[in-house]
Motif scaffolding. Structure first.
Motif, PDB file in Angstrom:
ATOM      1  N   GLY A 174       0.801  -1.221   0.000  1.00  0.00           N
ATOM      2  CA  GLY A 174       0.000   0.000   0.000  1.00  0.00           C
ATOM      3  C   GLY A 174       0.827   1.262   0.000  1.00  0.00           C
ATOM      4  N   THR A 175       1.810   1.351  -0.893  1.00  0.00           N
ATOM      5  CA  THR A 175       2.668   2.535  -0.970  1.00  0.00           C
ATOM      6  C   THR A 175       2.275   3.394  -2.164  1.00  0.00           C
ATOM      7  OG1 THR A 175       4.282   1.290  -2.280  1.00  0.00           O
ATOM      8  CG2 THR A 175       4.610   1.358   0.104  1.00  0.00           C
ATOM      9  N   VAL A 176       2.638   4.672  -2.085  1.00  0.00           N
ATOM     10  CA  VAL A 176       2.414   5.594  -3.198  1.00  0.00           C
ATOM     11  C   VAL A 176       3.472   5.331  -4.262  1.00  0.00           C
ATOM     12  CG1 VAL A 176       2.309   8.014  -3.898  1.00  0.00           C
ATOM     13  CG2 VAL A 176       1.416   7.320  -1.676  1.00  0.00           C
ATOM     14  N   ARG A 177       3.033   5.206  -5.512  1.00  0.00           N
ATOM     15  CA  ARG A 177       3.972   4.967  -6.621  1.00  0.00           C
ATOM     16  C   ARG A 177       3.804   6.108  -7.623  1.00  0.00           C
ATOM     17  NH1 ARG A 177       1.179   0.332  -6.421  1.00  0.00           N
ATOM     18  NH2 ARG A 177       0.590   0.325  -8.633  1.00  0.00           N
ATOM     19  N   TYR A 178       4.963   6.675  -8.030  1.00  0.00           N
ATOM     20  CA  TYR A 178       4.931   7.777  -8.982  1.00  0.00           C
ATOM     21  C   TYR A 178       5.994   7.537 -10.046  1.00  0.00           C
ATOM     22  CZ  TYR A 178       5.394  12.480 -10.949  1.00  0.00           C
ATOM     23  OH  TYR A 178       5.460  13.549 -11.800  1.00  0.00           O
ATOM     24  N   VAL A 179       5.567   7.518 -11.280  1.00  0.00           N
ATOM     25  CA  VAL A 179       6.478   7.354 -12.420  1.00  0.00           C
ATOM     26  C   VAL A 179       6.433   8.646 -13.213  1.00  0.00           C
ATOM     27  CG1 VAL A 179       7.020   6.026 -14.475  1.00  0.00           C
ATOM     28  CG2 VAL A 179       6.036   4.872 -12.480  1.00  0.00           C
ATOM     29  N   GLU A 180       7.559   9.386 -13.234  1.00  0.00           N
ATOM     30  CA  GLU A 180       7.586  10.667 -13.932  1.00  0.00           C
ATOM     31  C   GLU A 180       7.506  10.492 -15.441  1.00  0.00           C
ATOM     32  OE1 GLU A 180      10.812  13.109 -12.796  1.00  0.00           O
ATOM     33  OE2 GLU A 180      10.071  13.438 -10.750  1.00  0.00           O
ATOM     34  N   LEU A 186      -6.487   2.442   1.783  1.00  0.00           N
ATOM     35  CA  LEU A 186      -6.120   1.693   2.983  1.00  0.00           C
ATOM     36  C   LEU A 186      -7.298   1.638   3.944  1.00  0.00           C
ATOM     37  CD1 LEU A 186      -2.572   3.209   3.637  1.00  0.00           C
ATOM     38  CD2 LEU A 186      -3.114   1.069   2.473  1.00  0.00           C
ATOM     39  N   VAL A 187      -7.546   0.432   4.481  1.00  0.00           N
ATOM     40  CA  VAL A 187      -8.537   0.216   5.527  1.00  0.00           C
ATOM     41  C   VAL A 187      -7.863  -0.582   6.628  1.00  0.00           C
ATOM     42  CG1 VAL A 187     -10.727  -0.841   6.149  1.00  0.00           C
ATOM     43  CG2 VAL A 187     -10.485   0.296   3.943  1.00  0.00           C
ATOM     44  N   ASP A 188      -7.743   0.033   7.809  1.00  0.00           N
ATOM     45  CA  ASP A 188      -7.051  -0.599   8.946  1.00  0.00           C
ATOM     46  C   ASP A 188      -5.643  -1.023   8.559  1.00  0.00           C
ATOM     47  OD1 ASP A 188      -9.301  -0.262  10.496  1.00  0.00           O
ATOM     48  OD2 ASP A 188     -10.128  -2.231   9.973  1.00  0.00           O
ATOM     49  N   GLY A 189      -4.971  -0.169   7.767  1.00  0.00           N
ATOM     50  CA  GLY A 189      -3.590  -0.428   7.393  1.00  0.00           C
ATOM     51  C   GLY A 189      -3.408  -1.417   6.260  1.00  0.00           C
ATOM     52  N   GLU A 190      -4.477  -1.968   5.705  1.00  0.00           N
ATOM     53  CA  GLU A 190      -4.385  -2.937   4.618  1.00  0.00           C
ATOM     54  C   GLU A 190      -4.897  -2.296   3.332  1.00  0.00           C
ATOM     55  OE1 GLU A 190      -6.403  -6.495   5.596  1.00  0.00           O
ATOM     56  OE2 GLU A 190      -5.169  -6.941   7.359  1.00  0.00           O
ATOM     57  N   ALA A 191      -4.193  -2.581   2.223  1.00  0.00           N
ATOM     58  CA  ALA A 191      -4.567  -2.043   0.930  1.00  0.00           C
ATOM     59  C   ALA A 191      -5.718  -2.856   0.354  1.00  0.00           C
ATOM     60  CB  ALA A 191      -3.379  -2.058  -0.020  1.00  0.00           C
ATOM     61  N   ILE A 192      -6.838  -2.173   0.063  1.00  0.00           N
ATOM     62  CA  ILE A 192      -7.977  -2.855  -0.557  1.00  0.00           C
ATOM     63  C   ILE A 192      -8.111  -2.465  -2.031  1.00  0.00           C
ATOM     64  CG2 ILE A 192      -9.219  -2.925   1.626  1.00  0.00           C
ATOM     65  CD1 ILE A 192     -10.991  -0.661   0.505  1.00  0.00           C
ATOM     66  N   GLY A 193      -7.328  -1.502  -2.475  1.00  0.00           N
ATOM     67  CA  GLY A 193      -7.379  -1.059  -3.858  1.00  0.00           C
ATOM     68  C   GLY A 193      -6.493   0.147  -4.036  1.00  0.00           C
ATOM     69  N   GLU A 194      -6.678   0.866  -5.131  1.00  0.00           N
ATOM     70  CA  GLU A 194      -5.852   2.039  -5.368  1.00  0.00           C
ATOM     71  C   GLU A 194      -6.553   2.986  -6.330  1.00  0.00           C
ATOM     72  OE1 GLU A 194      -2.224   0.490  -6.856  1.00  0.00           O
ATOM     73  OE2 GLU A 194      -2.955   0.237  -8.909  1.00  0.00           O
TER      74      GLU A 194
END
Length: 889
Positions: free
Chosen positions: A557-563, A592-600
């Motif tokens: 669940g991290t932010v990803r950025y591709v320039e 994020l829900v309760d620290g878990e990634a459910i989507g993006e």
């Protein structure tokens, strides 16, 4: 030797010279003549130089400016008397000093740093620095330096003129301090005005400002009470009570003048030890007067000796004046106005002398004539707009103002007021093409013939404007986020949530494609919730998770950025597809829900590096409510499914319960009817046995027969109650308005007739008219009142009260008596069938009456309850459900 040679030649006759020429030769004679001519020219030059030096000394001896000269090797060649007076050093001492040794050490680097320009033939103008005199005094000097040249134009040294500006500098400093003090007094007046009419608050403000304006560690305001000075307000120090006779405060009151002591321990005017006890060493005390009457003393103290300056004394004296009456204020105002006018005239007369002071101001300042043509700008103004000094002169002020701000500039600059003009925020155009926001005010220059021009002042507020713009964008962003939060919370499905969120995201973040997907890690799929590319909605078909990123990356669940997708060596499949569609940069934010990634949330742009840190923050802010709304939608779906299942089960159980109840009531009715005949037979045979046996019947047999008859009678009564109870449950209800005043009155009449000679006090309050079954209501009221009559039998004078009750929107009646009562611990047994709290030999009955009352209340969707204490009576209340109630008139 040269003189002797000249005299010798001058005395030789021509014949002799001719003879010498004949003897030595013509060449030698010519050489002799050339040498003689050179010697004569040098003599004349020396005499001219001596005469010039004499003239220079004569001229410079009367000059007010100091004059000093150095040769190219920085050796002193000349000083005049004015320079010697300025430095305090005679010429011979200055010759022994190092170069510019008389200049203050802190100012010497700036002057010597400019010396290279002078060495290259340039000039140094208006150099201001401090001079350290021989006695150690520091004086200010304004100097100008020029190169010294000989007749051929070759530079042979440096010539400087020094003008003593110490008095001007001291005057400027005094004016600055006066201006600061004057501004401080204005602020104090504003603070006092803001404090209102509360005297203690005003005194605290004055004491606080006295502490700030001086080097004090404490401030006190004392009032006069008899022969004592009593502290009313004190800050930062203790404040003892003092006597008028032996204190500086008392002397201040007696003389009406400010009193000052630089060392209280050695001051003979003080006759007490209070200051020694609290460690105070120096003091200023100013009287507080109103129409020549002294009211008290404003005093500041310090733990250090000699802590207060003349400026502190002046500040305290002014503060003391602020506590005077209105007439004193008016006089002080007129005095200040006169001083201000004098200072204004002095400033106008000294304009040229203080231009350099204006140049070091932090605000940009310009002067313009009546046509708006700039005649002067200070250095700060030129720096703000990026122009060389002098490049702005001769041009209109409006040439430097951005077109959109010129209308506001016209209102500010065209007709400035004498009070200083209205300040406006204007946008200027810099020389490099950039913009500068300035807070601008203008004041007219008034001459004999009217307004001769304007003085304008500009304060750089670009950073403030940028901060305001950031705040505006933040407020807009918060508004959109709030709107989005309301929209997603109101949405009832995942698709509605996605469309509502993406519509707001596109208003805040520039992107050509956006989508919201949910992760199904078990199935290895990404389920699109909503998405747009251009103005078209994206397909909702599932997408394999590995086309986005590996599962473990998505789970983190991290932010990803591709320039720039085009620069990636091995992009994921989804990125390759985006690149083929003309998209270059991608920003992905997890849900994020309760620290878990459910989507993006996925955002893409056709420009490389299109997303900034602000866009990332916005996406993160939006992702949180989206994740919460999606989770709530899922929970609502689960809850709806479970609610449907629960309703189905409750319906099934309700039907089963109704069937069982019907069966039980039918069984109860049948049993009660079937048992009534055998019970009557048993009672009848017992009675026949007692009648036929007569006196000859055995006493034991008679006892048993008597017990059998009694039991049969009780059992018959219980069967009758069972029949009545079953009828209460089975008979149809007919609701109609019932006037409980008439109902209770009728029942009371019957019971009073049955009571015979008993004394019963009946208290019947006005009762409501209720929608209920009249027959059942009469049974309930009859049982409650019979109970009250029965359980007050032991009282010499019974008291029974009937009153209305209203509980939780339902109305009914309460029956209160002064009977034997009961313990509330046994209240749960009262409404059970055949439950008794007293022995049969004390009070008759089978214990079914209250069960009937409870059954009637239940059939009306009402309730029944009791409150009591042993020997304190009891209160039984019953309500009849339903909102349709009316009070009898």
């Amino acid at each position: 030797m040269d003189t002797a040679l000249a005299g010798l030649i001058r005395g030789v006759p021509p014949q002799t010279l001719a003879a010498a020429a004949a003897g030595f030769g013509v060449l030698a004679l010519l050489l002799l003549i050339v040498l003689l001519n050179v010697w004569l020219k040098r003599r004349r030059a020396d005499r001219a130089a001596a005469e010039a030096r004499g003239h220079l000394r004569t001229v410079t001896a009367t000059m007010r400016e100091g004059v000093v000269a150095y040769d190219m090797n920085l050796r002193l060649t000349f000083v005049n008397r004015a320079f010697e007076r300025l430095t305090g050093y005679p010429e011979e001492d200055i010759r022994d000093q190092e170069f510019l040794q008389y200049v203050h050490p802190d100012d010497r680097p700036a002057l010597t740093g400019e010396w290279e320009r002078l060495a290259q033939g340039g000039s140094l103008r208006d150099q201001e620095y401090r001079v350290v005199a021989k006695g150690g005094q520091v004086r200010w000097s304004s100097s100008s330096w020029e190169p010294l040249r000989d007749e051929s134009g070759r530079q042979i040294g440096y010539l400087g003129t020094e003008f003593d500006i110490t008095e001007r500098k001291l005057g400027e400093e005094a004016m600055r301090l006066d201006a600061e003090l004057f501004q401080a007094m204005i602020e104090v007046q504003q603070a006092v005005a803001a404090a209102g009419l509360d005297s203690r608050t005003v005194m605290r403000v004055i004491a606080d400002r006295g502490l700030r304006l001086t080097a004090a560690t404490g401030a006190v305001i004392e009032s006069i009470e008899g022969e004592e000075l009593v502290p009313q307000v004190h800050i930062g120090t203790e404040a003892p009570r003092l006597q008028l006779a032996d204190s500086l405060s008392g002397l201040c009151v007696r003389t009406g003048e400010l009193q000052r002591s630089d060392d209280l321990l050695a001051d003979p005017r003080i006759g007490h030890d209070a200051y020694r006890a609290i460690g105070v060493r120096s003091l200023l005390a100013a009287p507080l007067t109103d129409e020549q009457r002294t009211l008290g003393v404003l005093k500041v103290v310090s733990t250090q000796p000699g802590a207060f300056s003349d400026r502190d004394a002046k500040a305290l004296r002014l503060l003391g004046g602020l506590m005077g009456a209105a007439l004193g204020h008016a006089a002080a105002y007129e005095s200040r106005q006169l001083r201000l006018e004098d200072r204004t005239r002095a400033l106008q007369e000294s304009e040229q002398r203080f231009k350099q002071l204006v140049d070091v101001a932090q605000e940009g300042i310009w002067l313009a004539d009546e046509r708006g043509i700039i005649t002067y700008v200070n250095q700060r103004m030129a720096q703000l707009l990026g122009y060389q000094n002098g490049a702005m002169l001769g041009r209109r002020v409006y040439d430097f103002i951005e077109a959109g701000s010129r209308a506001s500039a016209q209102r500010t600059l065209a007709r400035p007021s004498a009070a200083g003009g209205e300040s406006r925020d204007l946008r200027f155009l810099r020389h490099d093409g950039g913009e500068l926001w300035g807070l601008v005010s203008a004041t007219p220059i008034v001459g004999r013939d009217g307004v001769a021009g304007t003085v304008g002042m500009v304060t750089d507020i670009t950073e403030r404007k940028q901060a305001e713009e950031r705040l505006r964008r933040s407020a807009e962003r918060l508004g959109i986020l709030h709107d989005m939060g309301q929209a997603v919370l109101a949405a009832r499905s995942l698709a509605e949530i996605g469309r509502a969120a993406l519509g707001r995201i596109r208003r805040l973040v520039p992107c050509q494609r956006c989508s919201i997907v949910l992760f199904d890690f078990t199935g290895g799929q990404a389920l699109p919730v909503a998405g747009f590319t251009g103005g078209q909605a994206l397909s909702g078909a599932p997408i394999p998770l590995d086309t986005f990123s590996p599962g473990e990356v998505l789970r983190r669940g991290t932010v990803r950025y591709v320039e720039d997708i085009g620069t990636m060596e091995s992009p994921p499949a989804i990125f390759r597809q985006l690149c083929e569609d003309g998209l270059r940069s991608v920003l992905t934010v997890p849900l994020l829900v309760d620290g878990e990634a459910i989507g993006e949330v996925n955002l893409a742009s056709d420009r490389p590096g299109a997303f900034e840190s602000e866009h990332r923050d916005i996406a993160l802010e939006i992702a949180a409510p989206i994740a919460i709304a999606i989770q709530h939608a899922r929970l609502r779906e689960d809850l709806a499914k479970k609610s449907t299942e629960l309703e189905r089960r409750m319906a099934e159980r309700g039907a089963a319960l109704r069937a069982a109840t019907t069966e039980l009531e039918t069984l109860l009715y049948s049993v009660s009817h079937d048992l009534r005949t055998p019970v009557r037979h048993i009672g009848g045979f017992a009675e026949l046995l007692l009648q036929d046996g007569g006196a000859s019947l055995d006493p034991g047999a008679r006892h048993y027969a008597d017990r059998i008859a009694q039991g049969a009678g009780r059992l018959g009564g219980m069967l009758d109650d069972l029949v009545l109870l079953s009828r209460l449950g089975r008979q149809d209800m007919l609701r109609r308005p019932v006037d409980f005043n008439l109902l209770v009155e009728d029942v009371v009449g019957v019971l009073q007739a049955e009571a015979g000679d008993r004394v019963i006090d009946w208290v019947i309050e006005p009762l409501p008219m209720l929608e209920c079954d009249p027959t059942l209501a009469r049974i309930a009221v009859l049982n409650l009142l019979e109970n009250a009559v029965k359980f007050t039998r032991t009282r010499g004078r019974a008291s029974i009260r009937v009153r209305p009750v209203r509980v939780e929107g339902q109305e009914g009646i309460a029956v209160q008596d002064n009977g034997v009562g009961f313990k509330m611990a046994h209240a749960g047994k009262l409404f059970g069938l055949f439950q008794r709290l007293h022995r049969a030999d004390e009070f008759e009955g089978e214990g079914a009456g209250l069960a009937f009352v409870q059954r009637i209340a239940q059939r009306h969707s009402g309730r029944v309850w009791a409150e009591s204490e042993v020997d304190e009576g009891a209160t039984f209340s019953i309500t009849f459900g339903g909102p349709d109630v009316r009070h009898a008139s």
